[in-house]
Design an enzyme around this catalytic site. Structure first.
Site, PDB file in Angstrom:
ATOM      1  N   HIS A  89      -3.876   1.950 -15.216  1.00 34.84           N
ATOM      2  CA  HIS A  89      -4.487   1.591 -13.918  1.00 34.84           C
ATOM      3  C   HIS A  89      -5.722   0.692 -14.122  1.00 34.84           C
ATOM      4  O   HIS A  89      -6.845   1.085 -13.768  1.00 34.84           O
ATOM      5  CB  HIS A  89      -4.852   2.854 -13.127  1.00 34.84           C
ATOM      6  CG  HIS A  89      -4.967   2.604 -11.656  1.00 34.84           C
ATOM      7  ND1 HIS A  89      -4.670   3.544 -10.710  1.00 34.84           N
ATOM      8  CD2 HIS A  89      -5.361   1.508 -10.955  1.00 34.84           C
ATOM      9  CE1 HIS A  89      -4.879   3.054  -9.506  1.00 34.84           C
ATOM     10  NE2 HIS A  89      -5.299   1.802  -9.621  1.00 34.84           N
ATOM     11  N   ILE A  90      -5.480  -0.498 -14.669  1.00 35.53           N
ATOM     12  CA  ILE A  90      -6.595  -1.408 -14.975  1.00 35.53           C
ATOM     13  C   ILE A  90      -6.530  -2.709 -14.172  1.00 35.53           C
ATOM     14  O   ILE A  90      -7.125  -3.708 -14.553  1.00 35.53           O
ATOM     15  CB  ILE A  90      -6.665  -1.737 -16.486  1.00 35.53           C
ATOM     16  CG1 ILE A  90      -5.308  -2.244 -17.008  1.00 35.53           C
ATOM     17  CG2 ILE A  90      -7.139  -0.517 -17.282  1.00 35.53           C
ATOM     18  CD1 ILE A  90      -5.362  -2.809 -18.426  1.00 35.53           C
ATOM     19  N   SER A 132       0.854  -1.192   0.000  1.00 37.73           N
ATOM     20  CA  SER A 132       0.000   0.000   0.000  1.00 37.73           C
ATOM     21  C   SER A 132       0.894   1.248   0.000  1.00 37.73           C
ATOM     22  O   SER A 132       2.068   1.179   0.393  1.00 37.73           O
ATOM     23  CB  SER A 132      -0.921  -0.025   1.215  1.00 37.73           C
ATOM     24  OG  SER A 132      -0.254  -0.614   2.307  1.00 37.73           O
TER      25      SER A 132
HETATM   26  P1  NDP Z   1      -3.025  -5.338   1.853  1.00 43.46           P
HETATM   27  O1  NDP Z   1      -3.242  -4.380   2.960  1.00 43.46           O
HETATM   28  O2  NDP Z   1      -3.515  -6.733   1.992  1.00 43.46           O
HETATM   29  O3  NDP Z   1      -1.482  -5.411   1.481  1.00 43.46           O
HETATM   30  C1  NDP Z   1      -0.646  -4.309   1.567  1.00 43.46           C
HETATM   31  C2  NDP Z   1       0.714  -4.811   1.876  1.00 43.46           C
HETATM   32  O4  NDP Z   1       1.601  -3.693   1.899  1.00 43.46           O
HETATM   33  C3  NDP Z   1       0.814  -5.500   3.236  1.00 43.46           C
HETATM   34  O5  NDP Z   1       1.357  -6.773   3.058  1.00 43.46           O
HETATM   35  C4  NDP Z   1       1.780  -4.610   3.996  1.00 43.46           C
HETATM   36  O6  NDP Z   1       2.670  -5.353   4.778  1.00 43.46           O
HETATM   37  C5  NDP Z   1       2.561  -3.985   2.866  1.00 43.46           C
HETATM   38  N1  NDP Z   1       3.307  -2.852   3.346  1.00 43.46           N
HETATM   39  C6  NDP Z   1       2.873  -1.798   4.092  1.00 43.46           C
HETATM   40  N2  NDP Z   1       3.915  -1.009   4.392  1.00 43.46           N
HETATM   41  C7  NDP Z   1       5.003  -1.580   3.822  1.00 43.46           C
HETATM   42  C8  NDP Z   1       6.377  -1.242   3.776  1.00 43.46           C
HETATM   43  N3  NDP Z   1       6.836  -0.148   4.392  1.00 43.46           N
HETATM   44  N4  NDP Z   1       7.228  -2.057   3.084  1.00 43.46           N
HETATM   45  C9  NDP Z   1       6.766  -3.153   2.469  1.00 43.46           C
HETATM   46  N5  NDP Z   1       5.486  -3.530   2.492  1.00 43.46           N
HETATM   47  C10 NDP Z   1       4.621  -2.743   3.157  1.00 43.46           C
HETATM   48  O7  NDP Z   1      -3.673  -4.654   0.557  1.00 43.46           O
HETATM   49  P2  NDP Z   1      -4.023  -5.313  -0.851  1.00 43.46           P
HETATM   50  O8  NDP Z   1      -3.042  -6.389  -1.148  1.00 43.46           O
HETATM   51  O9  NDP Z   1      -5.457  -5.617  -0.906  1.00 43.46           O
HETATM   52  O10 NDP Z   1      -3.747  -4.051  -1.807  1.00 43.46           O
HETATM   53  C11 NDP Z   1      -2.450  -3.497  -1.885  1.00 43.46           C
HETATM   54  C12 NDP Z   1      -2.438  -2.228  -2.700  1.00 43.46           C
HETATM   55  O11 NDP Z   1      -2.590  -2.520  -4.080  1.00 43.46           O
HETATM   56  C13 NDP Z   1      -3.576  -1.241  -2.413  1.00 43.46           C
HETATM   57  O12 NDP Z   1      -3.285  -0.458  -1.283  1.00 43.46           O
HETATM   58  C14 NDP Z   1      -3.629  -0.427  -3.686  1.00 43.46           C
HETATM   59  O13 NDP Z   1      -2.770   0.682  -3.561  1.00 43.46           O
HETATM   60  C15 NDP Z   1      -3.072  -1.365  -4.743  1.00 43.46           C
HETATM   61  N6  NDP Z   1      -4.087  -1.806  -5.706  1.00 43.46           N
HETATM   62  C16 NDP Z   1      -3.888  -1.503  -7.037  1.00 43.46           C
HETATM   63  C17 NDP Z   1      -4.789  -1.955  -7.972  1.00 43.46           C
HETATM   64  C18 NDP Z   1      -4.593  -1.633  -9.407  1.00 43.46           C
HETATM   65  O14 NDP Z   1      -5.578  -1.483 -10.100  1.00 43.46           O
HETATM   66  N7  NDP Z   1      -3.372  -1.534  -9.882  1.00 43.46           N
HETATM   67  C19 NDP Z   1      -5.970  -2.733  -7.607  1.00 43.46           C
HETATM   68  C20 NDP Z   1      -6.069  -2.985  -6.188  1.00 43.46           C
HETATM   69  C21 NDP Z   1      -5.141  -2.535  -5.292  1.00 43.46           C
HETATM   70  P3  NDP Z   1       2.364  -5.637   6.334  1.00 43.46           P
HETATM   71  O15 NDP Z   1       1.186  -6.527   6.316  1.00 43.46           O
HETATM   72  O16 NDP Z   1       3.601  -6.268   6.808  1.00 43.46           O
HETATM   73  O17 NDP Z   1       2.076  -4.318   6.942  1.00 43.46           O
HETATM   74  C1  DGY Z   2      -7.829   0.013  -5.732  1.00 44.07           C
HETATM   75  O1  DGY Z   2      -8.898  -0.575  -5.490  1.00 44.07           O
HETATM   76  O2  DGY Z   2      -7.142   0.534  -4.852  1.00 44.07           O
HETATM   77  C2  DGY Z   2      -7.357   0.032  -7.161  1.00 44.07           C
HETATM   78  O3  DGY Z   2      -6.302   0.843  -7.384  1.00 44.07           O
HETATM   79  C3  DGY Z   2      -8.418   0.122  -8.175  1.00 44.07           C
HETATM   80  O4  DGY Z   2      -9.234  -0.988  -8.103  1.00 44.07           O
END
Ligand code: NDP
Ligand code: DGY
Length: 327
Positions: free
Chosen positions: A292-293, A216
């Site tokens: 961003h898809i 994130s």
């Molecule tokens: P989660 O909260 O499950 O995962 C986020 C991860 O980020 C956790 O494992 C967390 O680790 C890690 N994290 C936080 N801080 C750090 C750090 N300093 N160094 C390394 N890792 C870190 O969220 P999701 O997996 O559901 O989603 C992740 C992100 O993906 C979203 O926040 C969004 O920004 C992006 N996203 C993009 C999409 C797109 O369309 N491209 C679609 C959906 C999401 P820990 O658990 O150890 O804190």
């Molecule tokens: C999210 O949900 O954060 C993505 O970036 C778009 O689905």
């Protein structure tokens, strides 16, 4: 509910009909919608949110103090059509006792699939190949033409082994990945399933053939992938980012790609979005940029819309939300 008792809800964009139907059927919302596929202009957002009890927003809407002030004390719930919440001023929202709904899990598979597709497209140079077929550059079969990098026997490093990171790792392992490294704030028991090795960031960056960013966006991860980061990667490594654009310093990435410091990059997210068409990254053959898809499948977006609507209604009625962000 009488007209006076209806709760005002501002929806900042045209959203998939699944969610709109839920809001309309609930019969408790006086809905005001920015009925467009384009983002609501800031002035319209500030006007539209005034006096609202509920706000349904997107990741492209910056919900900061100004918006919260414009909304005023009625605002009970903000429901975002995204799992990422870096566009929300969380500390301020918490201080004001506003609840937040978001869309974890339901988009994990779609985003992980897209990440794998982007990784393969970047590593095997698919956009370049397609272009060569169209422009007549394909003269004959050539032993060294359009060669790229394969996953078999490789080391993959995942930065942020959360819901999506884990789903990416699960999908990549069957390609014959030899080592799966990951980094984050603490080791994850579920990493065992993919034989994940928890390593310091430096180790991950210097030992991986593929670096995949799925964390994130937080103050700690903002600008994490910078000059120093890229200088530690192997010259043959491929960098993939499907998290948020701001995790990457794009000037440093451009330098790393154009100087041959790293082999290639695939980005689904950039700063800004959209990336201007004259951006230097778009001049590079070894950089694949998508708009961003990650979560863009019809069914996923429909389910996200439903969940966002249900989160909003629960926030309005003070009941349990299907997916509430812990503040
Ligand atoms: P989660 O909260 O499950 O995962 C986020 C991860 O980020 C956790 O494992 C967390 O680790 C890690 N994290 C936080 N801080 C750090 C750090 N300093 N160094 C390394 N890792 C870190 O969220 P999701 O997996 O559901 O989603 C992740 C992100 O993906 C979203 O926040 C969004 O920004 C992006 N996203 C993009 C999409 C797109 O369309 N491209 C679609 C959906 C999401 P820990 O658990 O150890 O804190
Ligand atoms: C999210 O949900 O954060 C993505 O970036 C778009 O689905």
């Amino acid at each position: 509910m009488s007209a006076q008792q209806m709760l005002k809800v501002f929806v900042t964009r045209r959203i998939p009909q699944e969610g709109m139907k839920i809001l309309q059927k609930a019969g408790m919302c006086n809905l005001s919608v920015w009925d467009s596929d384009e983002p609501v202009p800031r002035a319209e957002l500030l006007k539209g949110v005034a006096g609202a009890h509920g706000l349904l927003c997107l990741l492209s809407d910056k919900i900061d103090v100004e918006v919260l002030d414009a909304a005023g004390p009625n605002l009970k719930v903000i429901s975002t059509l995204s799992v990422g919440f870096d566009h929300l001023a969380i500390d301020e929202i918490k201080k004001r006792g506003i609840r937040v709904g978001y869309t974890p899990d339901v988009l994990t598979d779609a985003t992980a699939e897209l990440t794998v597709a982007l990784l393969l497209a970047t590593a095997r140079r698919l956009p370049e190949g397609v272009e060569e077929v169209k422009n007549g550059g394909w003269s004959t079969w050539k032993p060294l033409w359009l060669c790229g990098y394969g996953l078999s026997g490789s080391t993959v490093g995942v930065i942020g082994l959360g819901r999506i990171g884990m789903a990416i790792a699960r999908r990549l392992k069957p390609f014959g990945v030899k080592r799966l490294l990951y980094t984050g704030r603490q080791p994850k028991p579920q990493a065992q399933e993919v034989d994940g090795e928890y390593v310091p960031l430096d180790t991950l960056v210097s030992e991986s053939d593929f670096v995949v960013v799925s964390c994130s966006l937080t103050p700690d991860t903002q600008g994490l992938c910078d000059k120093t980061f890229f200088s530690k990667m192997k010259k043959t490594s491929v960098f993939i980012n499907t998290s948020r654009g701001a995790v990457v310093n794009q000037e440093d990435l451009f330098e790393a790609l154009s100087s041959g410091q790293i082999a290639a990059a695939g980005l689904d997210v950039t700063t800004p979005e959209p990336l201007p068409t004259n951006h230097p990254l778009l001049t590079l053959k070894n950089c694949v940029v998508l708009p961003h898809i990650g979560s863009a499948t019809y069914s996923t977006r429909g389910i996200m819309s439903e969940l966002t609507a249900n989160n909003l209604l629960a926030g309005l009625t003070g009941s349990k939300m299907p997916s509430e962000l812990k503040l």
